[in-house]
Design an enzyme around this catalytic site. Structure first.
Site, PDB file in Angstrom:
ATOM      1  N   THR A  25     -46.282 -12.501 -15.275  1.00 29.52           N
ATOM      2  CA  THR A  25     -46.883 -13.741 -15.770  1.00 29.52           C
ATOM      3  C   THR A  25     -48.347 -13.489 -16.104  1.00 29.52           C
ATOM      4  O   THR A  25     -49.124 -13.052 -15.251  1.00 29.52           O
ATOM      5  CB  THR A  25     -46.765 -14.852 -14.713  1.00 29.52           C
ATOM      6  OG1 THR A  25     -45.384 -15.084 -14.450  1.00 29.52           O
ATOM      7  CG2 THR A  25     -47.419 -16.135 -15.190  1.00 29.52           C
ATOM      8  N   HIS A 179     -33.879 -15.237 -13.966  1.00 30.98           N
ATOM      9  CA  HIS A 179     -34.804 -15.163 -12.830  1.00 30.98           C
ATOM     10  C   HIS A 179     -34.142 -15.850 -11.639  1.00 30.98           C
ATOM     11  O   HIS A 179     -34.165 -17.072 -11.507  1.00 30.98           O
ATOM     12  CB  HIS A 179     -36.128 -15.833 -13.178  1.00 30.98           C
ATOM     13  CG  HIS A 179     -37.268 -15.397 -12.291  1.00 30.98           C
ATOM     14  ND1 HIS A 179     -37.077 -14.866 -11.041  1.00 30.98           N
ATOM     15  CD2 HIS A 179     -38.617 -15.408 -12.482  1.00 30.98           C
ATOM     16  CE1 HIS A 179     -38.241 -14.577 -10.500  1.00 30.98           C
ATOM     17  NE2 HIS A 179     -39.197 -14.888 -11.365  1.00 30.98           N
ATOM     18  N   ASN A 182     -37.794 -14.814  -6.130  1.00 30.89           N
ATOM     19  CA  ASN A 182     -39.173 -15.291  -5.893  1.00 30.89           C
ATOM     20  C   ASN A 182     -39.311 -16.789  -5.681  1.00 30.89           C
ATOM     21  O   ASN A 182     -40.336 -17.383  -6.006  1.00 30.89           O
ATOM     22  CB  ASN A 182     -40.087 -14.844  -7.043  1.00 30.89           C
ATOM     23  CG  ASN A 182     -40.254 -13.340  -7.075  1.00 30.89           C
ATOM     24  OD1 ASN A 182     -39.839 -12.636  -6.164  1.00 30.89           O
ATOM     25  ND2 ASN A 182     -40.866 -12.831  -8.137  1.00 30.89           N
ATOM     26  N   TYR A 184     -37.841 -19.439  -7.063  1.00 27.07           N
ATOM     27  CA  TYR A 184     -37.671 -20.389  -8.162  1.00 27.07           C
ATOM     28  C   TYR A 184     -36.286 -21.032  -8.079  1.00 27.07           C
ATOM     29  O   TYR A 184     -35.565 -20.854  -7.099  1.00 27.07           O
ATOM     30  CB  TYR A 184     -37.958 -19.701  -9.496  1.00 27.07           C
ATOM     31  CG  TYR A 184     -39.389 -19.223  -9.580  1.00 27.07           C
ATOM     32  CD1 TYR A 184     -40.446 -20.136  -9.567  1.00 27.07           C
ATOM     33  CD2 TYR A 184     -39.698 -17.867  -9.626  1.00 27.07           C
ATOM     34  CE1 TYR A 184     -41.767 -19.707  -9.605  1.00 27.07           C
ATOM     35  CE2 TYR A 184     -41.025 -17.437  -9.658  1.00 27.07           C
ATOM     36  CZ  TYR A 184     -42.050 -18.364  -9.651  1.00 27.07           C
ATOM     37  OH  TYR A 184     -43.364 -17.950  -9.673  1.00 27.07           O
ATOM     38  N   ASN A 239     -43.387 -17.963  -2.838  1.00 19.17           N
ATOM     39  CA  ASN A 239     -43.190 -19.386  -3.134  1.00 19.17           C
ATOM     40  C   ASN A 239     -42.390 -20.095  -2.053  1.00 19.17           C
ATOM     41  O   ASN A 239     -41.587 -20.974  -2.328  1.00 19.17           O
ATOM     42  CB  ASN A 239     -42.536 -19.557  -4.505  1.00 19.17           C
ATOM     43  CG  ASN A 239     -43.453 -19.139  -5.629  1.00 19.17           C
ATOM     44  OD1 ASN A 239     -44.598 -19.551  -5.671  1.00 19.17           O
ATOM     45  ND2 ASN A 239     -42.958 -18.295  -6.529  1.00 19.17           N
TER      46      ASN A 239
END
Length: 371
Positions: A25, A179, A182, A184, A239
């Site tokens: 990112t 994805h 992490n 999400y 996260n």
């Protein structure tokens, strides 16, 4: 003996070497549209066997950070087409990472200022990146999410399907990566720490993994078999991701992925960007057993490893057969010609952390190539 620099085939995607550029990112796509600077950045790194783009939102609702790109508007797809054309002109291969951040967002980034969505109304102890009124960037606590209604899930699966199809057919990508890591949305459904549902998508391991398998099936329908990879992070705390028993959870996931014709499985070992030996639960995670579960279930996709690899560690992983290819992140930020530098043992540029998120060409496209 197989080396890091030998070609490899990932499903339907041929790669010139076994060095992948990990998704990174960088927050340089204002309005969620990748522009000329983004095209320069990826074209510079086209010698990678496979480029995996930064996380790219499948919908406005899936957006979690300022100035990250999307796949849900014509101008975004046109921007990505310029990127893929540049990479292909240099002989590279590129896939895009399909991203729905779920609860890792802020209401100012959501359509009409709505709350982010999640499996359950459990806030993430995490931060997101926002652009301030004066144009500067800063990190802020994520907003409280609302739980997705059961009736909304088919629509999100349709969003994944549409984005995958558009990525391949309109934006010109060689494939897509889901994805699933992490912390999400896909990962939020998997983990007991973020999934408190009591319906068919919560409770048991089988129920919590249901959304992941449905996403894989939808994306495969959109992009085609052999053009879909998935990124997983079995023990990362990124996260606010947590689960007390990651081993049985991810071995179940691996077995379910075995029959789904994936191009590759992309595994983050340990804590993302942190210790490779990070542990969640009562025992160390057995990555070999995780891979074996996938292979025993018929999985033929390439096995990609990631997190803290240097040249020697990567070479050993490929030569031993532990990995089919290795993904590098921060080294690719500072070394657009990383493949050549690793092959020839050349010195590496050091990345400038102050320029990782947001800004212009400084710390993005101005790193020098080796002489």
């Amino acid at each position: 003996m197989t080396t890091l620099f030998d070609p490899v085939t990932l499903g339907a995607i041929p790669a010139a070497n076994r060095i992948a550029m990990a998704p990174l990112t960088r927050n340089r796509s204002p309005g969620a549209v990748p522009g000329a600077l983004v095209a320069d950045y990826y074209a510079q790194r086209a010698s990678a066997g496979l480029i995996i783009t930064e996380g790219t939102a499948i919908t406005h609702q899936g957006q979690g950070y300022a100035d990250v790109p999307g796949l849900y508007a014509p101008e975004q797809l046109a921007g990505w087409r310029r990127v893929t054309d540049r990479v292909h002109d240099k002989g590279g291969r590129i896939v895009t990472q399909l991203w729905h951040v779920g609860r890792v967002s802020h209401d100012t980034l959501q359509p009409a200022g709505a709350s982010p969505v999640a499996p359950s109304a459990v806030s993430a102890q995490a931060k997101t990146y926002l652009v301030n009124a004066d144009g500067s960037g800063s990190f802020a606590e994520t907003s409280a999410p609302r739980a997705l209604d059961l009736s909304e899930i088919p629509g999100i699966l349709d969003d994944y399907r549409r984005a995958a199809k558009a990525a391949v057919e309109e934006a010109g990508f060689d494939g897509v990566e889901i994805h699933g890591a992490n912390g999400y949305l896909v990962d939020q459904f998997l983990r007991a720490g973020s999934n408190r549902r009591t319906d068919a998508y919560g409770g048991s391991i089988e129920n919590r993994a249901r959304f992941l398998f449905e996403v894989v099936d939808a994306v495969t329908e959109g992009a085609g078999r052999g053009r879909v990879g998935i990124r997983l992070s079995p023990v990362t705390p990124a996260n606010d991701a947590s689960d007390p028993e990651p081993q049985p959870l991810f071995e179940h996931v691996a077995r379910g992925l075995g029959s789904r014709g994936l191009a590759y499985v992309h595994v983050i070992e340990g804590a993302t960007g942190g210790p490779r030996d990070y542990r969640q639960g009562a025992r160390d995670f057995d990555y070999a057993a995780f891979k074996t579960a996938y292979r025993d279930a018929g999985g033929e996709g390439a096995w990609m490893l990631n997190n803290g690899y240097d040249a020697e560690l990567a070479k050993r992983a490929v030569e031993s057969g532990a990995a089919d290819l290795v993904a590098f992140g921060r080294l690719f930020i500072a070394n657009p010609d990383l493949v050549e530098r690793l092959k020839k043992g050349l010195p590496l540029n050091e990345p400038d952390r102050k320029t990782f998120y947001g800004g212009g060409e400084k710390g993005y496209t101005d790193y020098p190539f080796a002489a």
